[in-house]
Design a protein around this motif. Structure first.
Motif, PDB file in Angstrom:
ATOM      1  N   VAL A  77       0.865  -1.178   0.000  1.00  0.00           N
ATOM      2  CA  VAL A  77       0.000   0.000   0.000  1.00  0.00           C
ATOM      3  C   VAL A  77       0.903   1.229   0.000  1.00  0.00           C
ATOM      4  O   VAL A  77       1.704   1.428   0.922  1.00  0.00           O
ATOM      5  N   VAL A 112      -1.899   1.124  -4.681  1.00  0.00           N
ATOM      6  CA  VAL A 112      -1.447  -0.214  -4.271  1.00  0.00           C
ATOM      7  C   VAL A 112      -0.649  -0.800  -5.424  1.00  0.00           C
ATOM      8  O   VAL A 112      -1.046  -0.685  -6.591  1.00  0.00           O
ATOM      9  N   THR A 137      -3.294  -5.479   5.146  1.00  0.00           N
ATOM     10  CA  THR A 137      -2.802  -6.511   4.218  1.00  0.00           C
ATOM     11  C   THR A 137      -2.971  -7.881   4.855  1.00  0.00           C
ATOM     12  O   THR A 137      -3.219  -8.004   6.064  1.00  0.00           O
ATOM     13  N   ARG A 193       1.265  -2.125   5.687  1.00  0.00           N
ATOM     14  CA  ARG A 193       1.356  -1.684   4.298  1.00  0.00           C
ATOM     15  C   ARG A 193       1.900  -2.756   3.348  1.00  0.00           C
ATOM     16  O   ARG A 193       1.673  -2.662   2.147  1.00  0.00           O
ATOM     17  N   ALA A 242      -4.229  -7.087  -0.117  1.00  0.00           N
ATOM     18  CA  ALA A 242      -4.473  -5.858   0.628  1.00  0.00           C
ATOM     19  C   ALA A 242      -5.950  -5.513   0.537  1.00  0.00           C
ATOM     20  O   ALA A 242      -6.629  -5.884  -0.415  1.00  0.00           O
TER      21      ALA A 242
END
Length: 786
Positions: A192, A198, A233, A244, A255
């Protein structure tokens, strides 16, 4: 009686709706007879072949695009979308149309509402009804039973999403799976980036399980038009809010992004793909970013409208036109663009290179060399040339030519030597410059005479050691080989002979006289397998598989598959179209060969009830090619056989067989009789309905048959328009060619060279409802005589 027979009966008694509506009022006084559709995209149904046998996909793609954005209803199945199912697991960005093994299905996006509690698509998938689907070239839309509306479109290298959520549904989410695909997956990461992007990558491979060694990587960069209110995630089944990054464990990596409903109920995202890097995915996304989703949809529509108008038709029933245009659509999805907008691509050495033109990949050559390659070369000579150059890059980067290339890796799937006639066809159409032609010939010459040292990476023609020495591939049951030529020695010998014969014409054209003579001497190597003592169905003489010492390997019964790849000796005996007269001599002459063809097609039934012959006498199951003596229109080795009548003195029978074959293709989800194999089967139908087909791959000669439309207009890129006019043409009736006139005069032979077709202007074909003598004993020459 089977449904296919009912379809043909309905066609016989029905009116030709399209023709009637076209002649009821003529807007353009200069246009006589039936009119061409204003927008042929409206006649395409992308669900045709979604039933599991055709293995096509219904989603959005640009012509020859890198991205095929489509819904998935199942994983690790040949077709990731099965029309019989009612739950969508998400929308992934890569699909191959019509393949017979599971693969691709990378980067699956799914809109949901409420709390995100599971990474398992079986838990977050949504129910839907086909009544709530909208399908069109370049667009797919569906409204789930839960009220979420998903819309998809595509540019060449990006997928475009728009999700509309119902009011009052709570948190609005998009789930992205990067580590689980529709096929073997080995690694993957997701990240992310900031509050609206993303990115990630995935590694897949092991297509059809042949060597298990080939791998490809694909990357994505997705930018959303709204900022995330929450994110997290997952790795496998473990979800971590506010994290992330995640890597694939044993199964999944993904994610989720949540959006604040107070800021609106619609979310859009643009997803760039690349086979080189995440930087390449970002570059592709930025370069091709449309101004809005609706602009993307309009652009995709316009692109497909242009493509379908390259070979448009008029006349026939609405069902005829829907079947035809849907087949033309499916024919122009692959090969796929593999290079980024800056022409960087990932080569077969797993390194990034820059091409001087668009680089293509996804080469299902055993399938496409027989039909689809010719259609692309006719309509898009520039793209065909770039595809040939792409194959040259594969050779330069990897050291050998491919057989079945998936991404930047060789799968070694299928058998024979498909790359040779595939390239020779492009060369014999005059589409390659001198330097490229010589370089490709050198690669082909190596391919037809040598064997790669490490056959786990490239297997090449693994039957060459015995073939070059003896003139046939000696059978060996080699461990670890499913598709190896030595295990498919019977069919591989026939494929090699066709490829060598085609290559002899390229060698001659380039001035390699000695090499041309060597290759031409192999044209009739199919005779080395002929055993006159084998009998079946009242006929004597069939090809058999041989050991290296010349003895017969295994059961010589020509109705059993043995060492013939996806077929039997009955079906493969016709794969000697490079020299039909020599083949027919082995069968006892033209008359005897014609009788054998009549048995193969059940000609009495073809003439009395075409639909019955197709549905009851022929091989009808998509995977029923084993242990049979009848025509199998569902699989590539038999594609050319209807045209073999051109050399028996009864070319009219080809038109009859093609009318019967037409009944196997319908304008519904069940309308494809076998795997489409990246457009190979669809291209066969396009040519059959248009009335021209190259039965001798590598020859660049088209045999003329009775068209199934009153008008066919071919508009090659940068070329002159070709008009085929056949007044009264009707696919539901047995019709035969009685005369042909072109802009160059009366055509007495049954064929046109590619060059003559391009210069023919208007081709007028008169049809008869009774057999005629047109084209008798005027078939194309043997390939070695070209």
């Amino acid at each position: 009686m089977r449904a296919l027979r009912r379809v043909f009966t309905a066609l016989l008694i029905g009116t030709t709706i399209a023709a009637a509506s076209a002649t009821s009022g003529v807007a353009n006084a200069k246009e006589r007879g039936p009119k061409f559709a204003d927008d042929p995209t409206t006649l395409v149904d992308t669900s045709i072949g979604n039933n599991g046998d055709g293995t096509t996909f219904p989603g959005a793609a640009a012509p020859f695009g890198m991205v095929q954005l489509s819904p998935d209803t199942q994983l690790n199945k040949y077709a990731s979308y099965d029309y019989a199912q009612d739950t969508i697991l998400g929308f992934s960005h890569t699909h191959l149309s019509g393949v017979g093994c599971q693969t691709m299905g990378n980067f699956r996006f799914m809109p949901t509402t409420g709390a995100v509690t599971s990474s398992d698509p079986a838990q977050y998938g949504a129910k839907f009804s086909h009544d709530n689907e909208t399908r069109a070239p370049g667009y797919y839309g569906v409204k789930f039973d839960n009220g979420i509306k998903a819309e998809l479109s595509a540019t060449q290298r990006t997928g475009q999403h728009r999700y509309t959520y119902p009011a009052g549904s709570g948190s609005e989410n998009v789930l992205i799976e990067a580590g689980q695909s529709n096929g073997s997956t080995y690694a993957g990461d997701v990240k992310v980036v900031g509050n609206d992007t993303v990115e990630g990558w995935v590694q897949g491979g092991n297509f059809c399980g042949e060597t298990g060694k080939e791998r490809y990587r694909v990357y994505f960069s997705a930018k959303f038009d709204r900022t995330f209110s929450k994110f997290g995630t997952w790795t496998d089944g473990t979800l971590t809010p506010n994290q992330r990054e995640a890597s694939r464990g044993t199964k999944r990596a993904g994610a989720w992004l949540s959006f604040d409903p107070a800021e609106g109920h619609q979310v859009g995202t643009s997803v760039g793909l690349s086979y080189t890097s995440i930087d390449g995915a970002r570059l592709n996304r930025t370069a091709e970013q449309p101004k809005s989703f609706d602009k993307a949809r309009a652009g995709a529509h316009d692109a497909w409208r242009g493509e379908l108008n390259r070979m448009r038709v008029a006349g026939g029933s609405t069902a005829d036109q829907r079947t035809y245009y849907s087949a033309l659509y499916h024919s122009l999805l692959h090969p796929s663009i593999g290079s980024d907008v800056d022409n960087l691509y990932r080569g077969f050495d797993d390194k990034v290179h820059r091409a001087d033109s668009t680089y293509y990949q996804m080469f299902s050559l055993w399938d496409t060399y027989r039909s689809q390659n010719q259609l692309v070369a006719l309509l898009h000579p520039d793209k065909a040339a770039d595809m040939a150059k792409s194959v040259l890059h594969i050779y330069q980067d990897g050291g050998w030519l491919p057989r079945w290339g998936l991404g930047n890796s060789e799968t070694n799937v299928m058998s024979g030597d498909p790359i040779t006639p595939w390239i020779v066809d492009i060369y014999n159409r005059g589409l390659l410059d001198s330097r490229t032609s010589h370089q490709l010939f050198d690669a082909l010459w190596k391919n037809v005479n040598e064997v790669p040292s490490d056959q786990s990476v490239f297997r090449g023609r693994d039957g060459n050691p015995t073939y070059v020495k003896n003139g046939w591939v000696g059978y060996q049951n080699l461990p670890g080989y499913t598709y190896g030529d030595s295990r498919q020695a019977g069919s591989a010998t026939l494929e090699y002979a066709l490829g060598d014969c085609a290559l002899s014409t390229m060698a001659g054209g380039l001035g390699y006289k000695d090499k041309a003579a060597t290759l031409a001497s192999r044209c009739d190597n199919f005779t080395n397998l002929w055993d006159s003592g084998v009998t079946s169905q009242g006929f004597s003489g069939f090809p058999v598989t041989k050991n290296a010492d010349g003895t017969v390997a295994g059961d010589p019964d020509p109705t059993q598959s043995g060492a013939f790849h996806e077929g039997t000796a009955w079906q493969y005996q016709w794969l000697a179209q490079q020299d039909p007269q020599t083949l027919f001599g082995l069968m006892g002459g033209q008359a005897a060969a014609e009788q054998r063809l009549d048995k193969f097609f059940d000609m009495p039934t073809v003439l009395s009830d075409p639909a019955k012959a197709a549905s009851e006498s022929w091989v009808t199951g998509a995977y029923d090619y084993h242990n049979n003596f009848a025509f199998n229109p569902n699989n590539e080795p038999d594609f050319h056989t209807p045209w073999m009548y051109s050399w028996t003195g009864a070319p009219w029978k080809t038109s009859a067989v093609l009318r019967a074959m037409r009944t196997l293709f319908t304008d519904d989800v069940y309308g494809m009789p076998g795997n489409d194999d990246l457009g190979a089967t669809s291209s066969l139908l396009v040519f059959a309905m248009a009335g021209v087909f190259e039965a001798q791959p590598g020859s660049a000669n088209y045999i003329v048959t009775a068209p199934m439309f009153e008008k066919v207009e071919i508009r090659p890129e940068h070329g002159r328009r070709i008009s085929i006019e056949a007044p009264g043409a009707d696919a539901s009736k047995l019709q035969y060619v009685s005369s042909v006139n072109t802009g160059k005069g009366t055509l007495h032979q049954s064929w046109l060279s590619h060059k003559d077709l391009l210069r023919s202007g208007t081709i007028k074909i008169d049809l008869s409802d009774k057999p005629t003598t047109w084209g008798v004993n005027a078939a194309p020459p043997a390939i070695s005589q070209n």
